[in-house]
Design a protein around this motif. Structure first.
Motif, PDB file in Angstrom:
ATOM      1  N   ALA A 172       0.914  -1.382  -0.148  1.00  0.00           N
ATOM      2  CA  ALA A 172       0.201   0.042   0.180  1.00  0.00           C
ATOM      3  C   ALA A 172       1.265   1.525   0.022  1.00  0.00           C
ATOM      4  O   ALA A 172       0.169   1.572  -0.771  1.00  0.00           O
ATOM      5  N   MET A 173       1.791   1.326   0.627  1.00  0.00           N
ATOM      6  CA  MET A 173       2.747   2.103   0.607  1.00  0.00           C
ATOM      7  C   MET A 173       3.695   2.643  -0.095  1.00  0.00           C
ATOM      8  O   MET A 173       3.834   4.221  -0.800  1.00  0.00           O
ATOM      9  N   MET A 174       4.003   1.684  -0.389  1.00  0.00           N
ATOM     10  CA  MET A 174       4.549   1.824  -2.353  1.00  0.00           C
ATOM     11  C   MET A 174       3.594   2.212  -3.822  1.00  0.00           C
ATOM     12  O   MET A 174       4.143   3.186  -3.782  1.00  0.00           O
ATOM     13  N   LEU A 175       2.277   1.585  -3.370  1.00  0.00           N
ATOM     14  CA  LEU A 175       1.874   2.378  -4.646  1.00  0.00           C
ATOM     15  C   LEU A 175       1.487   3.599  -3.947  1.00  0.00           C
ATOM     16  O   LEU A 175       1.265   4.414  -5.750  1.00  0.00           O
ATOM     17  N   ILE A 176       1.175   3.627  -3.148  1.00  0.00           N
ATOM     18  CA  ILE A 176       0.870   5.415  -3.409  1.00  0.00           C
ATOM     19  C   ILE A 176       2.152   6.018  -3.308  1.00  0.00           C
ATOM     20  O   ILE A 176       1.560   7.490  -4.005  1.00  0.00           O
ATOM     21  N   TYR A 177       2.538   5.548  -3.073  1.00  0.00           N
ATOM     22  CA  TYR A 177       4.034   7.047  -2.933  1.00  0.00           C
ATOM     23  C   TYR A 177       4.376   6.789  -4.666  1.00  0.00           C
ATOM     24  O   TYR A 177       4.703   8.304  -5.036  1.00  0.00           O
ATOM     25  N   GLU A 178       4.257   5.499  -5.510  1.00  0.00           N
ATOM     26  CA  GLU A 178       4.742   5.869  -6.441  1.00  0.00           C
ATOM     27  C   GLU A 178       3.084   6.446  -7.561  1.00  0.00           C
ATOM     28  O   GLU A 178       3.944   7.122  -8.184  1.00  0.00           O
ATOM     29  N   LEU A 179       2.415   6.626  -7.178  1.00  0.00           N
ATOM     30  CA  LEU A 179       1.630   7.566  -7.416  1.00  0.00           C
ATOM     31  C   LEU A 179       1.880   9.307  -7.484  1.00  0.00           C
ATOM     32  O   LEU A 179       1.865   9.863  -8.388  1.00  0.00           O
ATOM     33  N   GLY A 180       2.013   9.111  -6.071  1.00  0.00           N
ATOM     34  CA  GLY A 180       2.408  10.887  -5.790  1.00  0.00           C
ATOM     35  C   GLY A 180       1.993  12.054  -6.642  1.00  0.00           C
ATOM     36  O   GLY A 180       0.587  11.933  -7.263  1.00  0.00           O
ATOM     37  N   SER A 181       3.136  12.486  -7.118  1.00  0.00           N
ATOM     38  CA  SER A 181       2.596  13.619  -7.313  1.00  0.00           C
ATOM     39  C   SER A 181       1.849  13.054  -9.503  1.00  0.00           C
ATOM     40  O   SER A 181       1.088  14.185 -10.245  1.00  0.00           O
ATOM     41  N   ALA A 182       3.083  11.859  -9.731  1.00  0.00           N
ATOM     42  CA  ALA A 182       3.308  11.891 -11.628  1.00  0.00           C
ATOM     43  C   ALA A 182       1.443  11.695 -11.590  1.00  0.00           C
ATOM     44  O   ALA A 182       0.770  12.108 -13.085  1.00  0.00           O
ATOM     45  N   LEU A 183       0.686  11.660 -10.551  1.00  0.00           N
ATOM     46  CA  LEU A 183      -0.646  11.257 -11.104  1.00  0.00           C
ATOM     47  C   LEU A 183      -1.482  11.954 -11.384  1.00  0.00           C
ATOM     48  O   LEU A 183      -2.644  12.378 -12.318  1.00  0.00           O
ATOM     49  N   VAL A 184      -1.309  13.807 -11.404  1.00  0.00           N
ATOM     50  CA  VAL A 184      -2.301  14.580 -11.596  1.00  0.00           C
ATOM     51  C   VAL A 184      -0.661  15.612 -12.416  1.00  0.00           C
ATOM     52  O   VAL A 184      -1.440  16.755 -12.844  1.00  0.00           O
ATOM     53  N   VAL A 185       0.093  15.390 -13.152  1.00  0.00           N
ATOM     54  CA  VAL A 185       0.995  16.520 -13.369  1.00  0.00           C
ATOM     55  C   VAL A 185       0.994  15.974 -14.290  1.00  0.00           C
ATOM     56  O   VAL A 185       0.262  14.840 -15.329  1.00  0.00           O
ATOM     57  N   SER A 186       1.445  16.380 -15.834  1.00  0.00           N
ATOM     58  CA  SER A 186       1.212  16.307 -16.988  1.00  0.00           C
ATOM     59  C   SER A 186       2.593  15.145 -17.105  1.00  0.00           C
ATOM     60  O   SER A 186       3.943  15.661 -18.269  1.00  0.00           O
ATOM     61  N   TYR A 187       2.616  14.066 -16.940  1.00  0.00           N
ATOM     62  CA  TYR A 187       3.798  13.305 -16.858  1.00  0.00           C
ATOM     63  C   TYR A 187       3.492  12.439 -18.045  1.00  0.00           C
ATOM     64  O   TYR A 187       2.598  11.471 -18.669  1.00  0.00           O
ATOM     65  N   GLY A 188       5.014  12.325 -19.013  1.00  0.00           N
ATOM     66  CA  GLY A 188       5.202  11.802 -19.780  1.00  0.00           C
ATOM     67  C   GLY A 188       5.180  12.381 -21.298  1.00  0.00           C
ATOM     68  O   GLY A 188       4.748  11.821 -21.910  1.00  0.00           O
TER      69      GLY A 188
END
Length: 366
Positions: free
Chosen positions: A13-29
């Motif tokens: 759970a910690m790893m998954l939420i950590y990975e999503l972090g800010s990458a989920l909402v910014v213009s990623y990739g």
């Protein structure tokens, strides 16, 4: 180190939420244009390759954090300096994420609130939870992962039901060729956020079943990679690639387009709440590993005494790191990539790997 144990589910759970972090909402990739989803999946594969470097070192020294086995590999003095550099690096990364958090809330909902006030509240909350220990953070992650899944399913359903998804925005495939995809995947999407998992090399000794660490880590990497790839595709399908490139937080714009029966609309709160959860964990984990790095290096009795002074350093760093959000993003994507992220996530771990392998070979021969 703190006398605590984290379960397999809690670590996942910690790893998954950590990975999503800010990458989920910014213009990623999105530098790969319409093929951003593919660049993210390739970055995930790069992240898995990095994991096997970290995992090899963990298997050699299963009871030590990164700062501990750096001293074993490089020697007492050089290893201590490298451990200190990692501690500073984790603190710097935590401050960057704290700035991301403050700026998103400022631009989306709390426009009249001072950035300092938002960051102080976040730091105080993090210090309180970490004072209670890593087990409490793990149990919190278990509960909040369920809430995140519910928020994600609800948001996706509403976006699809509102009829804003246009799959033609994702076509044609490989419009710009392979070059922008590969240059985006390596190093950008490989290091952010998949390479940032190096922070968990400080936490693996806490796992109550260390033999399952490989399954947990790879599962979290693949799950987060698929979620990020899908989210970026959804942003492009709803907004079009040009608007995603211009948007600071495209997921906010995607959810903002939901309008059902002229009644269900303005659902930005779903994204902001999701972002609050993911950023809380990302900042907490980076901050915690920095603090336990200090405890390990300076042979302190516990981590609690270091939380408040370290929290003040984190707060000051987040405020002085850049004059505005545009400069902050520019620094994160270009300025610090080669001098900071590549050495700490790739070059130094590779050096550790080679030295350990050579040492093992010599020990076998002798």
């Amino acid at each position: 180190m703190e006398k605590a144990k984290v379960s397999v589910i809690q670590l996942f759970a910690m790893m998954l939420i950590y990975e999503l972090g800010s990458a989920l909402v910014v213009s990623y990739g999105v530098t790969a244009k319409k093929d951003a989803w593919l660049a993210i999946l390739l970055g995930m594969c790069g992240g898995i390759a990095l994991f096997f470097i970290y995992y090899f070192l963990f298997r050699q020294y299963p009871n030590l954090p990164l700062t501990g086995y750096a001293r074993k590999i490089f020697g007492k003095y050089l290893g201590w300096v490298i451990g200190l550099l990692y501690t500073v690096y984790f603190m710097y990364d935590a401050s960057r994420n704290l700035r991301d958090f403050g700026d998103l809330l400022l631009s989306s909902t709390l426009t009249e609130t001072p950035l300092l006030a938002l960051n102080i509240l976040m730091v105080l909350t993090i210090c309180y939870v970490l004072y209670l220990g890593i087990e409490v953070l793990g149990r919190t992650a278990e509960v909040l992962m369920v809430i995140l899944i519910c928020l994600g399913i609800t948001g996706n359903l509403l976006v699809f039901l509102s009829g804003n998804v246009n799959l033609h925005h994702l076509q044609p495939f490989l419009e710009e060729g392979w070059k922008p995809i590969l240059t985006t995947a390596f190093p950008l999407t490989t290091l952010f956020p998949f390479g940032e998992m190096i922070a968990f090399t400080m936490l693996l000794p806490y796992l109550n079943r260390p033999e399952l660490s490989k399954k947990v880590w790879v599962s979290a990497l693949i799950s987060s990679g698929l979620i990020l790839s899908y989210t970026t595709s959804l942003d492009i399908a709803v907004l079009g690639v040009e608007q995603v490139e211009r948007a600071t937080f495209p997921l906010l714009s995607t959810i903002g387009k939901v309008n059902l029966f002229e009644f269900i609309q303005r659902l930005d709160a779903l994204v902001v709440f999701t972002f609050l959860i993911t950023m809380f964990f990302k900042i907490s984990i980076l901050f915690y590993v920095s603090v336990i790095g200090m405890v390990d290096l300076f042979q302190l009795k516990n981590h609690q005494s270091m939380l408040l002074p370290s929290g003040v350093i984190l707060l000051i760093l987040s405020m002085v790191i850049a004059s505005d959000f545009a400069e902050h993003i520019e620094e994160g994507l270009k300025t610090v990539m080669f001098p900071l992220h590549i050495p700490f996530m790739l070059i130094i771990p590779l050096l550790m790997l080679f030295i350990t392998i050579i040492r093992n070979l010599f020990n076998k021969v002798s």
